[in-house]
Design a protein around this motif. Sequence first.
Motif, PDB file in Angstrom:
ATOM      1  N   ARG A 162      39.600  -3.086   7.047  1.00  0.00           N
ATOM      2  CA  ARG A 162      39.835  -4.507   7.307  1.00  0.00           C
ATOM      3  C   ARG A 162      39.768  -5.228   5.967  1.00  0.00           C
ATOM      4  N   VAL A 163      40.883  -5.806   5.562  1.00  0.00           N
ATOM      5  CA  VAL A 163      40.927  -6.514   4.284  1.00  0.00           C
ATOM      6  C   VAL A 163      40.300  -7.887   4.479  1.00  0.00           C
ATOM      7  N   VAL A 164      39.140  -8.089   3.842  1.00  0.00           N
ATOM      8  CA  VAL A 164      38.397  -9.340   4.022  1.00  0.00           C
ATOM      9  C   VAL A 164      38.335 -10.183   2.755  1.00  0.00           C
ATOM     10  N   GLY A 165      38.761  -9.620   1.624  1.00  0.00           N
ATOM     11  CA  GLY A 165      38.636 -10.375   0.381  1.00  0.00           C
ATOM     12  C   GLY A 165      39.647  -9.974  -0.658  1.00  0.00           C
ATOM     13  N   MET A 166      39.801 -10.832  -1.637  1.00  0.00           N
ATOM     14  CA  MET A 166      40.633 -10.544  -2.803  1.00  0.00           C
ATOM     15  C   MET A 166      39.909 -11.090  -4.023  1.00  0.00           C
ATOM     16  N   MET A 167      39.962 -10.328  -5.135  1.00  0.00           N
ATOM     17  CA  MET A 167      39.191 -10.668  -6.321  1.00  0.00           C
ATOM     18  C   MET A 167      39.966 -10.306  -7.582  1.00  0.00           C
ATOM     19  N   GLN A 168      39.509 -10.839  -8.703  1.00  0.00           N
ATOM     20  CA  GLN A 168      40.054 -10.503 -10.019  1.00  0.00           C
ATOM     21  C   GLN A 168      39.002 -10.785 -11.077  1.00  0.00           C
ATOM     22  N   HIS A 169      39.225 -10.302 -12.309  1.00  0.00           N
ATOM     23  CA  HIS A 169      38.379 -10.592 -13.462  1.00  0.00           C
ATOM     24  C   HIS A 169      39.217 -11.248 -14.553  1.00  0.00           C
ATOM     25  N   PHE A 170      38.597 -12.188 -15.266  1.00  0.00           N
ATOM     26  CA  PHE A 170      39.289 -12.872 -16.353  1.00  0.00           C
ATOM     27  C   PHE A 170      39.255 -12.053 -17.643  1.00  0.00           C
ATOM     28  N   ALA A 171      40.347 -12.114 -18.395  1.00  0.00           N
ATOM     29  CA  ALA A 171      40.413 -11.448 -19.694  1.00  0.00           C
ATOM     30  C   ALA A 171      39.682 -12.243 -20.771  1.00  0.00           C
ATOM     31  N   TYR A 172      39.675 -13.570 -20.628  1.00  0.00           N
ATOM     32  CA  TYR A 172      39.014 -14.445 -21.599  1.00  0.00           C
ATOM     33  C   TYR A 172      37.853 -15.159 -20.907  1.00  0.00           C
ATOM     34  N   ALA A 173      36.877 -14.346 -20.480  1.00  0.00           N
ATOM     35  CA  ALA A 173      35.763 -14.894 -19.706  1.00  0.00           C
ATOM     36  C   ALA A 173      34.959 -15.917 -20.485  1.00  0.00           C
ATOM     37  N   ASP A 174      34.908 -15.766 -21.821  1.00  0.00           N
ATOM     38  CA  ASP A 174      34.107 -16.682 -22.631  1.00  0.00           C
ATOM     39  C   ASP A 174      34.957 -17.757 -23.302  1.00  0.00           C
ATOM     40  N   ALA A 175      36.201 -17.910 -22.856  1.00  0.00           N
ATOM     41  CA  ALA A 175      37.094 -18.937 -23.407  1.00  0.00           C
ATOM     42  C   ALA A 175      37.810 -19.624 -22.251  1.00  0.00           C
ATOM     43  N   PRO A 176      37.096 -20.461 -21.522  1.00  0.00           N
ATOM     44  CA  PRO A 176      37.658 -21.013 -20.276  1.00  0.00           C
ATOM     45  C   PRO A 176      38.902 -21.855 -20.457  1.00  0.00           C
ATOM     46  N   ASP A 177      39.177 -22.335 -21.678  1.00  0.00           N
ATOM     47  CA  ASP A 177      40.366 -23.149 -21.909  1.00  0.00           C
ATOM     48  C   ASP A 177      41.558 -22.334 -22.414  1.00  0.00           C
ATOM     49  N   HIS A 178      41.392 -21.035 -22.534  1.00  0.00           N
ATOM     50  CA  HIS A 178      42.480 -20.199 -23.030  1.00  0.00           C
ATOM     51  C   HIS A 178      43.647 -20.221 -22.035  1.00  0.00           C
ATOM     52  N   GLU A 180      45.626 -17.996 -21.106  1.00  0.00           N
ATOM     53  CA  GLU A 180      45.685 -16.815 -20.242  1.00  0.00           C
ATOM     54  C   GLU A 180      44.828 -16.986 -18.997  1.00  0.00           C
ATOM     55  N   VAL A 181      43.776 -17.806 -19.092  1.00  0.00           N
ATOM     56  CA  VAL A 181      42.953 -18.077 -17.915  1.00  0.00           C
ATOM     57  C   VAL A 181      43.804 -18.727 -16.832  1.00  0.00           C
ATOM     58  N   ARG A 182      44.531 -19.771 -17.208  1.00  0.00           N
ATOM     59  CA  ARG A 182      45.399 -20.444 -16.236  1.00  0.00           C
ATOM     60  C   ARG A 182      46.480 -19.507 -15.733  1.00  0.00           C
TER      61      ARG A 182
END
Length: 387
Positions: A162-178, A180-182
């Motif tokens: 049963r698919v209950v979720g979807m997730m991902q990880h950011f490449a620029y976790a410490d650069a929230p304005d990069h 690539e985040v958007r």
Amino acid sequence: MTGQSFAGELRIDLAAISDNVRRLDELAGSAGVMAVVKAGGYGHGLVPSALAALRGGATWLGVAQLSEALELRAAGLTCPVLSWLHAPGADFAAAVREDVDLAVSAPWGLEAVAEAARAVGRAARVHVKVDTGLGRNGVLHGPALTSLLDRTRALEAEGSVRVVGMMQHFAYADAPDHPEVRAQVVRFDAAVAEAEAAGCRLEVRHLANSAATLTNPSLAYDLVRPGLAVYGLSPVPSLGDHEHDGLTPAMTWSAPLAQVKDVPAGQGISYGHTYRTERATRVGIVPVGYADGVPRAGSGVGPLWVAGSRHTVAGRVCMDQLVVDLGPGSGAREGDPCVLFGPGTQGEPTAQDWAEAIGTISYELITRVGDRVPRRYVGGEPAWHLA
């Protein structure tokens, strides 16, 4: 613990962990908090950290390794738990029996989870992990994701997953304005839309790590998934320290001076004599070294706190010990504590100070302290005393 440890102790403030989670919960708004307790609670202790996080308002727990999820269940924790990094041979049947949610990142994983679910006789709860640009584990957005979703729908029809979720990880976790985040958010939103169009009934969408939780409320979605911030350290030190984020570091590492002695000017200190005293002085021997997790890169630069003053590691960090030049006439004595890092409230170095001194990140400092250093837990119920 039998015998006495001379590697000092890690003092873990469980109340600080709870307070940090309360702060993150506040920032998350209507979204829930999945406290990430992987890697033994980032070195703070898996079960004690998990309990403290739940006391602070976390409703989910997240781990990387399946063994960690099963340890949480064995400790009696019944909240939702997600495990997301697996290799062939993982005991998915145990996970299904223990009601552990499982991230699926590749076709082999989906088939293995489904096979385990059939054997157990109940549907496995699955979160599809999408690679939206990090290039690490996860099914790549695009045709690979479409194929995986088609297969999940077939397995849902037979009742094995049963698919209950979807997730991902950011490449620029410490650069929230990069930018690539958007870009990753756009790809994630497209993946969610595709999954829902295929018929998946997602309960939770989660992509916000510590940095996103602290800096971008729009990314909270259904769950935030903070790790480092749970333990009171800033994931984006370039934007402000832990105090700026309203966090309190939970870990303090200290060790007693094993010896204090006077040495003459010109005395070489530790292997290779990379440090020589400039004047007659007093040195202290601290019985911790790289076998305990003190980075050897801290040789000559690692900050220390002894007798109310800042000092620096003198010479090379050894396997079991390091040396500190206390200065002439120092009143420090054997048994006095040397603090490697802590919350910084008394002037002692923080893990971030160490990270900046040796060119790494605070994550590495808190997760590398070895088992030879006992943990002492304060500020929580029940009281935990684990070696």
